[in-house]
Design a protein around this motif. Structure first.
Motif: not given
Length: 231
Positions: A102-113
């Protein structure tokens, strides 16, 4: 091959030249060359996950205690977000588990978005509620205005019909008076005619009586005198 030196150098720096081993993720067989583990292909995704993992564990212990843990890997904290599945997960799930493709991203980035999106939604909801409240106020004023106007119309209608009723009562009284007056005039006229005809009947009766008496006389002279007297 997805194995990275940067992520596993501590585990494989003991490997020797020409030694074979399999990548723990894709199971591709690797033969070390003269560069050893430093010659392996770098996996930037895994390196990023490890960086996130290190950053999470470098935070104060107070925050670690409240951090949710992965259900699949009880010792791993949730520190990345799976964009494909749209769920938070841990690094181990990405490297070896259900989210490895799967495609993932840092949790903080998604949290901020998502926090920004949520804040925008809240602002929109607040603005929408303000608009709705304003509309409700206008509708309440409209209801009040409708009631006031309706009451004015009712009062106006009542006044018109009361005036019409007064005029009709006056007209009724005038017509009744006229009818009564005409009745009295006609009755007086009829009574006058009755009196005249009664006088005429009486006169005729008297004349008839005189004529009868004259007819009973034997002499010519007496008869003519009686007839003359009667007329």
């Amino acid at each position: 091959m997805c194995f990275r030196l940067g992520t596993h150098i501590g585990q494989h720096e003991r490997l020797c030249l020409g030694e074979k081993f399999r990548c723990p993720t894709c199971r591709h067989e690797v033969i070390l060359d003269r560069h050893g583990v430093y010659g392996l292909q770098r996996n930037l995704l895994v390196e990023n996950i490890i960086d996130i993992y290190k950053q999470d564990y470098s935070r104060p212990e107070k925050k670690k205690e409240n951090h949710p843990m992965c259900e699949k890997h009880e010792d791993e904290r949730i520190n990345i977000y799976c964009i494909t599945c749209q769920v938070p997960t841990c690094s181990m799930c990405k490297v070896f588990g259900a989210h490895k493709d799967c495609e993932v991203s840092p949790l903080q980035n998604i949290y901020q978005t998502q926090k920004t999106e949520l804040s925008n939604c809240i602002s929109m909801l607040v603005a929408g509620n303000d608009r709705i409240q304003s509309i409700l106020g206008q509708l309440e004023e409209l209801c009040k205005s409708v009631k006031e106007n309706s009451q004015k119309k009712k009062d106006s209608v009542n006044e018109v019909f009361e005036e019409m009723s007064r005029v009709l009562e006056e007209k009724k009284a005038d017509l009744v008076q006229r009818v009564s007056q005409a009745e009295e005039e006609k009755i007086d006229f009829v009574r006058t005619l009755i009196a005249k005809y009664q006088e005429q009947i009486q006169s005729s009766s008297n004349l008839l009586q005189s004529a009868l008496q004259a007819s009973e006389q034997a002499g010519h002279a007496t008869f003519l005198l009686e007839i003359q007297t009667a007329y």
